[in-house]
Design a protein around this motif. Structure first.
Motif, PDB file in Angstrom:
ATOM      1  N   ASN A 196       0.905  -1.181  -0.152  1.00  0.00           N
ATOM      2  CA  ASN A 196      -0.122  -0.275   0.171  1.00  0.00           C
ATOM      3  C   ASN A 196       1.045   1.780   0.013  1.00  0.00           C
TER       4      ASN A 196
ATOM      5  N   GLY B  59       1.898   2.942   2.415  1.00  0.00           N
ATOM      6  CA  GLY B  59       3.073   3.269   3.425  1.00  0.00           C
ATOM      7  C   GLY B  59       4.017   2.280   3.233  1.00  0.00           C
ATOM      8  N   VAL B  60       3.889   1.126   2.929  1.00  0.00           N
ATOM      9  CA  VAL B  60       4.910   0.254   2.739  1.00  0.00           C
ATOM     10  C   VAL B  60       5.741   0.840   1.110  1.00  0.00           C
TER      11      VAL B  60
ATOM     12  N   LEU C 112       7.967   2.505   2.990  1.00  0.00           N
ATOM     13  CA  LEU C 112       9.197   2.445   3.307  1.00  0.00           C
ATOM     14  C   LEU C 112       9.973   1.617   2.243  1.00  0.00           C
TER      15      LEU C 112
ATOM     16  N   TYR D 236       1.310  12.031   3.957  1.00  0.00           N
ATOM     17  CA  TYR D 236       0.321  11.424   3.423  1.00  0.00           C
ATOM     18  C   TYR D 236      -1.026  11.868   3.162  1.00  0.00           C
TER      19      TYR D 236
ATOM     20  N   ILE E 209      -8.293   0.212  11.943  1.00  0.00           N
ATOM     21  CA  ILE E 209      -9.780   0.147  12.584  1.00  0.00           C
ATOM     22  C   ILE E 209      -9.823  -1.247  12.639  1.00  0.00           C
TER      23      ILE E 209
ATOM     24  N   THR F  57       7.288   4.572   9.111  1.00  0.00           N
ATOM     25  CA  THR F  57       7.446   3.133   9.053  1.00  0.00           C
ATOM     26  C   THR F  57       5.733   2.893   9.699  1.00  0.00           C
TER      27      THR F  57
ATOM     28  N   LEU G 151       2.815   3.874   8.411  1.00  0.00           N
ATOM     29  CA  LEU G 151       2.325   3.959   7.418  1.00  0.00           C
ATOM     30  C   LEU G 151       1.595   2.884   7.362  1.00  0.00           C
ATOM     31  N   ALA G 152       2.721   1.789   7.186  1.00  0.00           N
ATOM     32  CA  ALA G 152       2.085   0.239   6.481  1.00  0.00           C
ATOM     33  C   ALA G 152       1.393   0.007   6.568  1.00  0.00           C
ATOM     34  N   LYS G 153       0.511  -0.259   8.372  1.00  0.00           N
ATOM     35  CA  LYS G 153      -0.522  -0.422   8.630  1.00  0.00           C
ATOM     36  C   LYS G 153      -1.502   0.007   8.389  1.00  0.00           C
ATOM     37  N   THR G 154      -1.864   1.526   7.787  1.00  0.00           N
ATOM     38  CA  THR G 154      -2.959   2.564   8.299  1.00  0.00           C
ATOM     39  C   THR G 154      -3.966   2.158   7.086  1.00  0.00           C
ATOM     40  N   ASN G 155      -5.277   2.307   7.391  1.00  0.00           N
ATOM     41  CA  ASN G 155      -6.916   2.596   7.144  1.00  0.00           C
ATOM     42  C   ASN G 155      -6.975   3.633   7.717  1.00  0.00           C
TER      43      ASN G 155
ATOM     44  N   LEU H 102     -11.955   7.054   7.124  1.00  0.00           N
ATOM     45  CA  LEU H 102     -11.676   5.673   6.619  1.00  0.00           C
ATOM     46  C   LEU H 102     -11.252   5.912   5.199  1.00  0.00           C
TER      47      LEU H 102
ATOM     48  N   GLU I 125     -10.114   3.424   2.885  1.00  0.00           N
ATOM     49  CA  GLU I 125      -9.740   2.055   2.267  1.00  0.00           C
ATOM     50  C   GLU I 125     -10.979   2.118   1.774  1.00  0.00           C
TER      51      GLU I 125
END
Lengths: 424, 424
Positions: A165, A167-168, A171, B314, B361, B382, B384-388, B410, B412
């Motif tokens: 995504n 964010g990835v 990175l 972002y 979430i 680092t 940001l990868a999980k961000t939704n 939200l 996504e």
């Protein structure tokens, strides 16, 4: 033909599919093309973040001890020796009494121990030399982002099996992955079967309908991160179907057919599985719609025989094909997440078997409510446009009332779930 | 340069962006390529669904009145005149005492008024003629899906501005839209500015970092349904930047730059907007991170000056660029949905301005809980990868405790929101 297939529970059907071994292939692609692809490598910090002590503000880098006893009445004055923007470095170590004008993101000069923000500094020139005056004490390390304070070198950041995504992607760029290893997309062939099917550009004829399932399934395949390959539609003729399917199996990893899996006189798929020597994992499931969804296994390939009924076809794909495709992509969380929600409307019909209703999610004052997307007739294609969840109504229930707790399967969530926690 | 910009509220900044007129362009593409594109036409039912009376089951089409008084003891026998599969039609109208063997999806023969399922029928042959016997009464219309019972011809089904998902694709196929009008993707140029930036394939150098923002933003643009065009990175040199930006503006609908919008000595974007004669809509917003996010308007084009700080960049994209791109695609719901949720963890820091935290979430027993995705330092890539979601912490608050109600945006969700209902 056997009219009396014995239904198995949904959870068991899913397990039978997921127990079939899958193999993955890896390819290396430029980072620019990696959006939404699944990483086939772990991503670790190839260097510390930040890689050097840096300034979070525009200001002056100085030695904090030089400001000891600085007050409004007795300010401290520094000689400004140079100016560094981000990406530049000071030309020499900073000495006591000196200040370096420094911009956000620039490296702290050797010898400096803090940064005084512009807002608290006064500047003046004298004889062509710049000076900076400060009226308060600064502490060591004040306004310095220390090297490695966010991430140490070698820290594992993202695991294999993760989708790329934004964010990835950031990175990967930060750590210099200009190329990245991802899993090859499984190639999924799609046939629509049924003599009643017209091509989408053909005018309607009596007794016939246009082929919509194949187009729907192609979209579902794409949404799942796999590569869809459309092989067209097949009339209900055994030899034609058998030949087309055996040829297609050479070109794909997984094959989906729609239609022909029931027990009618023209339902050819059971005969085709038989002639292929395929092991039928199941051909009857305790669910509505889609009870005749069939999955067969031949020579290491899975054949998904989805129903010809649009909603049953849709549900069959999401329940059985989707997680297997995620498994083929080595995703840690291959299943759609199953969540608890309140049903947003009455549903009067009894549910002799587990029922999956196309629905949509609504967030209401911190609670999750799910609504059916339209009429619940299994043939209704018009209800699918709004669908982003499948509402699960347990088998053996007499009907549900508005506000009752149900489970819902999230179809568009990208994080997935490690297990498929369906009740009952 | 003016160090004392006056911040405006987030909601006002968004409104200023959304008030800028946008124009759309339409193209016609094959249905196969329409996944995730935005419809530029309304889709209506070009015919009824079903287009004819049809059978939901495999069975026998008969006249219901012929079964009057049929019982176990006194069954009624029919002469089977022909067999029709889906896609075929009966060769002649059905007469009293006759039965047509009919398959799921096939058209009900003229004269037939119900379908008796195989399960309740007994068949036998005599002198080369097939017969069918039934031991119960059938009702008129029983087991017949009536023409137009799902959709009448002309019913509007999907409105312009809707994204094509698998369900919409199925509808388009059903109604013969082999080509479909969609909005052209807005072309969005991306530059990264900053002398400190290295290319992603360059080794790390003292004082420098790799360009990650541009790659992140390119992904965000793609995720928004627009077409991203990368123009590379620019050092902090006015003439180079000005030339590159004016040239790029000829090739794109919207231009994004990252970095250079603050008030440092090397922040060139304000000077570039000035020389372009652009109207600066705002250059200071009461938010963290991203307070220096700047949007300017020149000759009908928007220039989004996002922060050089990854998280601020972002957030700035999702708050300001995303909805404008949706507006350019004529979407009815251009905004990310804002929902109520419970905060999953303490957040001790006071929030002098509205704070947007990258988070994710979680659905917990029917309730929505949001968690920060990582440390909340605005420079942290680092996390940001999980961000939704973006968790919204209201300005003027002293800190939040676990379980407190917050709003979350939200990122996504594909349905969007007509309004942006941010509080405070």
């Amino acid at each position: 033909m056997n009219l009396h297939r014995k239904p198995i529970p949904v959870g068991e059907a899913i397990q039978r599919v997921m127990n079939v071994p899958s193999s993955t292939k890896i390819e290396k692609i430029p980072l620019e093309q990696a959006d939404e692809r699944i990483l086939a490598q772990e991503v670790a910090a190839t260097h510390a973040i930040p890689p050097f002590d840096k300034s979070p503000y525009d200001g002056f880098a100085i030695k904090a001890e030089d400001t000891a006893h600085a007050t409004k009445e007795d300010p401290m004055t520094f000689r400004v020796t140079e100016e560094i923007g981000a990406g530049h470095r000071a030309s020499k170590p900073l000495q006591s009494g000196e200040a370096v004008r420094i911009m956000t993101g620039a490296e702290i000069p050797e010898g400096a121990t803090c940064v005084a923000m512009f807002e608290i500094c006064h500047t003046h020139e004298q004889d062509g030399q710049s000076y900076m005056t400060i009226k308060r004490e600064m502490q060591p390390d004040q306004n310095i982002i220390k090297k490695a304070s966010e991430t140490k070198e070698g820290t594992p950041l993202v695991s294999s099996g993760t989708a790329v995504n934004p964010g990835v992607k950031a990175l990967l760029a930060t750590f210099g992955y200009s190329e990245v290893e991802v899993y090859k997309k499984p190639v999924v062939g799609v046939f629509a079967t049924g003599t009643e099917l017209l091509d989408i550009d053909q005018p309607l004829e009596p007794g016939k309908i246009r082929n919509s399932n194949a187009y729907m399934v192609l979209s579902q395949v794409n949404r799942s991160g796999a590569e869809a390959k459309y092989f067209g539609k097949l009339a209900d003729d055994f030899d034609t179907c058998y030949k087309a399917i055996t040829e297609a199996l050479q070109k794909v990893d997984v094959l989906i057919t729609t239609g022909g899996v029931s027990v009618g006189d023209y339902d050819l798929m059971p005969l085709i599985y038989e002639k292929l020597g395929a092991e039928v994992l199941f051909n009857k499931i305790g669910m509505r719609p889609g009870s005749v969804t069939t999955v067969a296994h031949a020579n290491g390939q899975l054949l998904f025989g989805l129903s010809g009924n649009p909603s049953a076809c849709y549900v069959g794909f999401e329940l059985y094909t989707y997680p297997y495709l995620q498994k083929m992509l080595d995703r840690k969380n291959p299943y759609h997440p199953v969540i608890d929600a309140a049903l947003g409307t009455d549903f009067g019909k009894p549910n002799p078997f587990t029922r999956f209703i196309r629905g949509y999610i609504s967030y209401e004052e911190g609670k999750v409510v799910v609504y059916p997307a339209g009429m619940d007739k299994s043939a209704v294609v018009t209800s699918l446009a709004k669908t982003n969840v499948l509402i699960v109504l347990k088998g053996g229930t007499r009907g549900y009332q508005k506000g009752e707790g149900v489970q819902a399967i999230l179809l568009e969530d990208e994080t997935g779930s490690e297990e498929f926690l369906l009740e009952g």
